[in-house]
Design a protein around this motif. Structure first.
Motif, PDB file in Angstrom:
ATOM      1  N   GLY A   8     -12.087   4.076  -5.387  1.00  0.00           N
ATOM      2  CA  GLY A   8     -13.480   4.485  -5.074  1.00  0.00           C
ATOM      3  C   GLY A   8     -13.506   5.669  -4.236  1.00  0.00           C
ATOM      4  N   GLY A   9     -14.845   6.014  -4.273  1.00  0.00           N
ATOM      5  CA  GLY A   9     -15.089   6.872  -2.515  1.00  0.00           C
ATOM      6  C   GLY A   9     -13.952   8.362  -2.790  1.00  0.00           C
ATOM      7  N   GLY A  10     -13.413   8.615  -4.323  1.00  0.00           N
ATOM      8  CA  GLY A  10     -13.351   9.645  -4.641  1.00  0.00           C
ATOM      9  C   GLY A  10     -11.924   9.760  -4.965  1.00  0.00           C
ATOM     10  N   VAL A  11     -11.562   8.244  -4.630  1.00  0.00           N
ATOM     11  CA  VAL A  11      -9.812   8.576  -4.829  1.00  0.00           C
ATOM     12  C   VAL A  11      -9.315   7.644  -5.744  1.00  0.00           C
ATOM     13  N   TRP A  12      -8.428   8.224  -6.798  1.00  0.00           N
ATOM     14  CA  TRP A  12      -7.358   7.476  -7.279  1.00  0.00           C
ATOM     15  C   TRP A  12      -5.795   7.876  -7.631  1.00  0.00           C
ATOM     16  N   SER A  13      -4.979   6.959  -7.880  1.00  0.00           N
ATOM     17  CA  SER A  13      -3.760   6.899  -7.852  1.00  0.00           C
ATOM     18  C   SER A  13      -3.525   6.594  -9.287  1.00  0.00           C
ATOM     19  N   ILE A  14      -2.783   7.856  -9.675  1.00  0.00           N
ATOM     20  CA  ILE A  14      -1.464   7.555 -10.812  1.00  0.00           C
ATOM     21  C   ILE A  14      -0.178   7.547 -10.887  1.00  0.00           C
ATOM     22  N   PRO A  15       0.342   7.270 -11.449  1.00  0.00           N
ATOM     23  CA  PRO A  15       1.663   6.080 -11.361  1.00  0.00           C
ATOM     24  C   PRO A  15       2.432   8.024 -12.227  1.00  0.00           C
ATOM     25  N   THR A  26       5.888   6.823  -8.920  1.00  0.00           N
ATOM     26  CA  THR A  26       5.294   7.530  -7.780  1.00  0.00           C
ATOM     27  C   THR A  26       4.164   7.370  -8.428  1.00  0.00           C
ATOM     28  N   LEU A  27       3.534   6.535  -6.469  1.00  0.00           N
ATOM     29  CA  LEU A  27       1.700   7.307  -6.627  1.00  0.00           C
ATOM     30  C   LEU A  27       1.369   8.043  -6.144  1.00  0.00           C
ATOM     31  N   VAL A  28       0.806   9.343  -6.818  1.00  0.00           N
ATOM     32  CA  VAL A  28       0.191  10.368  -7.038  1.00  0.00           C
ATOM     33  C   VAL A  28      -1.157   9.801  -6.242  1.00  0.00           C
ATOM     34  N   HIS A  29      -1.775  10.370  -5.455  1.00  0.00           N
ATOM     35  CA  HIS A  29      -3.248   9.901  -4.835  1.00  0.00           C
ATOM     36  C   HIS A  29      -4.164  11.487  -5.149  1.00  0.00           C
ATOM     37  N   LEU A  30      -5.256  11.574  -5.821  1.00  0.00           N
ATOM     38  CA  LEU A  30      -6.144  12.545  -6.252  1.00  0.00           C
ATOM     39  C   LEU A  30      -7.722  12.111  -5.077  1.00  0.00           C
ATOM     40  N   LEU A  31      -7.946  13.077  -4.341  1.00  0.00           N
ATOM     41  CA  LEU A  31      -7.833  13.040  -3.689  1.00  0.00           C
ATOM     42  C   LEU A  31      -9.699  14.193  -4.172  1.00  0.00           C
ATOM     43  N   ASP A  32     -10.883  13.545  -4.450  1.00  0.00           N
ATOM     44  CA  ASP A  32     -12.086  14.778  -4.800  1.00  0.00           C
ATOM     45  C   ASP A  32     -12.640  15.381  -3.056  1.00  0.00           C
ATOM     46  N   GLY A 199       2.169   7.205   2.611  1.00  0.00           N
ATOM     47  CA  GLY A 199       3.557   7.789   1.203  1.00  0.00           C
ATOM     48  C   GLY A 199       4.765   6.878   1.158  1.00  0.00           C
ATOM     49  N   ASP A 200       5.938   6.835   2.248  1.00  0.00           N
ATOM     50  CA  ASP A 200       7.305   6.190   2.448  1.00  0.00           C
ATOM     51  C   ASP A 200       7.500   5.531   3.135  1.00  0.00           C
ATOM     52  N   HIS A 201       6.543   5.638   3.936  1.00  0.00           N
ATOM     53  CA  HIS A 201       6.123   5.241   6.134  1.00  0.00           C
ATOM     54  C   HIS A 201       6.257   3.296   5.428  1.00  0.00           C
ATOM     55  N   LEU A 202       5.408   3.176   4.926  1.00  0.00           N
ATOM     56  CA  LEU A 202       4.544   1.729   4.808  1.00  0.00           C
ATOM     57  C   LEU A 202       4.129   1.535   3.986  1.00  0.00           C
ATOM     58  N   LEU A 203       5.294   0.419   2.870  1.00  0.00           N
ATOM     59  CA  LEU A 203       5.561   0.260   1.771  1.00  0.00           C
ATOM     60  C   LEU A 203       5.354  -0.988   2.073  1.00  0.00           C
ATOM     61  N   PRO A 204       4.490  -1.935   1.279  1.00  0.00           N
ATOM     62  CA  PRO A 204       3.985  -3.012   0.698  1.00  0.00           C
ATOM     63  C   PRO A 204       5.310  -4.408   0.566  1.00  0.00           C
ATOM     64  N   GLY A 205       6.352  -4.405  -0.198  1.00  0.00           N
ATOM     65  CA  GLY A 205       7.613  -5.067  -0.400  1.00  0.00           C
ATOM     66  C   GLY A 205       8.641  -4.610  -0.057  1.00  0.00           C
ATOM     67  N   ILE A 206       9.415  -3.652   0.643  1.00  0.00           N
ATOM     68  CA  ILE A 206      10.218  -2.758   0.523  1.00  0.00           C
ATOM     69  C   ILE A 206      10.656  -2.049   2.061  1.00  0.00           C
ATOM     70  N   SER A 207      11.739  -1.689   2.478  1.00  0.00           N
ATOM     71  CA  SER A 207      11.872  -0.868   3.662  1.00  0.00           C
ATOM     72  C   SER A 207      12.278   0.451   3.322  1.00  0.00           C
ATOM     73  N   VAL A 243      -3.842   0.021   3.234  1.00  0.00           N
ATOM     74  CA  VAL A 243      -3.050   0.969   2.990  1.00  0.00           C
ATOM     75  C   VAL A 243      -2.258   1.323   1.696  1.00  0.00           C
ATOM     76  N   LEU A 244      -2.332   3.065   0.965  1.00  0.00           N
ATOM     77  CA  LEU A 244      -2.276   3.343   0.182  1.00  0.00           C
ATOM     78  C   LEU A 244      -1.051   3.988  -0.286  1.00  0.00           C
ATOM     79  N   PRO A 245      -0.115   3.812  -0.603  1.00  0.00           N
ATOM     80  CA  PRO A 245       1.833   3.991   0.179  1.00  0.00           C
ATOM     81  C   PRO A 245       1.985   4.731  -1.664  1.00  0.00           C
ATOM     82  N   ALA A 246       3.121   5.253  -1.515  1.00  0.00           N
ATOM     83  CA  ALA A 246       3.597   6.134  -2.679  1.00  0.00           C
ATOM     84  C   ALA A 246       4.296   5.371  -3.645  1.00  0.00           C
ATOM     85  N   HIS A 247       4.221   4.040  -3.945  1.00  0.00           N
ATOM     86  CA  HIS A 247       5.209   3.246  -4.213  1.00  0.00           C
ATOM     87  C   HIS A 247       4.338   1.885  -4.184  1.00  0.00           C
TER      88      HIS A 247
END
Length: 338
Positions: A8-15, A26-32, A199-207, A243-247
């Motif tokens: 939503g809000g012009g934001v997508w994630s592409i694995p 890697t979750l590549v994020h697309l921002l309009d 990015g990789d700084h803050l991930l939900p399940g791994i360090s 948070v929209l992380p890269a993984h």
């Protein structure tokens, strides 16, 4: 079918898949933006990965050719790998923090053989056994390899300035410098929706891996774990709504996750301090007994190098905090608790 997520809000994630890697993608994020779509990271440089990125952009209603710009959270090849190809097709600009842009410039100019010699010397100093060093010595003697992953990444043409708004028409995207995983890692905070591209700084399940910032020309003794812990606290104070992380996956309660990671690293530091209270150890000996996602005997060659670098980063933090010291005259260097 690529599983594109519309946030939503012009934001997508592409694995975008990472070949032969347990992270999967890697979750590549697309921002309009008002000037066209902007990517946050691009994924690994591989034909299947590029095809996934291409298909994901089409599913999100755009294409590689329409990409206006690329923002890179950090220089690692699963984030920056496809940047050159995206720029070639679209003419997009590429932006990165200066510290990581400097890494890109140096790695592009260095010969692979020099990197292999440097890696061998680092492992010897860390106490690696000869059976681990033998494949590196053999490859160096045979003149292999001529290339290594990440040695020819795209040179960025713009800087990401910490604390500043990125020049994106119709968006308020603020750059936050979060060194630790790399010296120039950045998170990007979308102020209008309080979303953080982490990015990789803050991930939900791994360090994320925190190793030494290593470069053949670097004479400065860095403290990546100290950098990372301070950066985590900075993000905890920001307390984004999402948070929209890269993984892995998007998540909420960034402040709670920051606390978990701070506690995790303090526990690990305390555990290492206890181990070197019993007897001095080299970084390699510490890595052998540290807790990983599998037993040491099952960790492959390349991952052992990464593990030793992480052990060294933790040792350096203990030394800088006055909790450990090198044993005078030891070779390879061993460390003891203070």
């Amino acid at each position: 079918m690529v599983r594109v997520t519309d946030h939503g809000g012009g934001v997508w994630s592409i694995p975008v898949p990472i070949p032969d890697n347990p992270l999967g993608h890697t979750l590549v994020h697309l921002l309009d933006t008002d000037r066209g779509p902007v990517l946050i990271d691009t994924g690994w440089d591989d034909p299947d990965s590029y095809a996934a990125l291409e298909a994901g952009l089409v599913e999100a209603g755009t294409s590689v050719a329409e990409v206006h710009g690329v923002l890179i959270t950090h220089h690692h090849p699963d984030h920056h790998g496809l940047s050159a190809q995206v720029r070639e097709v679209s003419g997009a600009w590429i932006a990165m923090h200066e510290a990581d842009a400097d890494v890109v410039r140096r790695t592009r100019s260095a010969e692979p053989a020099r990197w292999m010699s440097f890696m061998t010397a680092k492992l010897i100093a860390a106490g690696a056994p000869e059976e681990h060093l033998a494949p590196l010595r053999a490859a160096r003697a045979a003149g292999r390899p001529t290339t290594l992953p990440g040695l020819r990444p795209a040179l960025p043409d713009r800087d990401i300035e910490p604390g500043e708004l990125v020049d994106l028409s119709g968006r308020r995207l603020r750059a936050i410098w979060t060194p630790g995983h790399t010296p120039g890692h950045v998170c990007l905070f979308l102020e209008e929706s309080r979303r953080l591209f982490s990015g990789d700084h803050l991930l939900p399940g791994i360090s994320p891996h925190i190793g030494l910032y290593e470069d053949p020309d670097d004479e400065v003794e860095t403290d990546p774990l100290g950098d990372y812990l301070a950066s985590l606290e900075r993000i905890g104070r920001l307390n984004p709504d999402e948070v929209l992380p890269a993984h892995q996956y998007a998540f909420k309660d960034a402040a709670g996750r920051v606390r978990e990671l701070l506690d995790h690293h303090e526990e690990r530091l305390a555990g290492l301090a206890a181990l070197i209270s019993d007897a001095p150890r080299t970084p390699w000996q510490l890595a052998e007994v540290m807790e990983w996602n599998r037993p040491w005997e099952q960790i492959p060659f390349g991952s052992r190098n990464i593990a030793v670098s992480e052990a060294e980063a933790h040792l350096r933090r203990l030394v800088k905090a006055g909790r450990a010291e090198a044993v005078p005259g030891s070779d390879p260097v061993t460390y003891q608790a203070v």
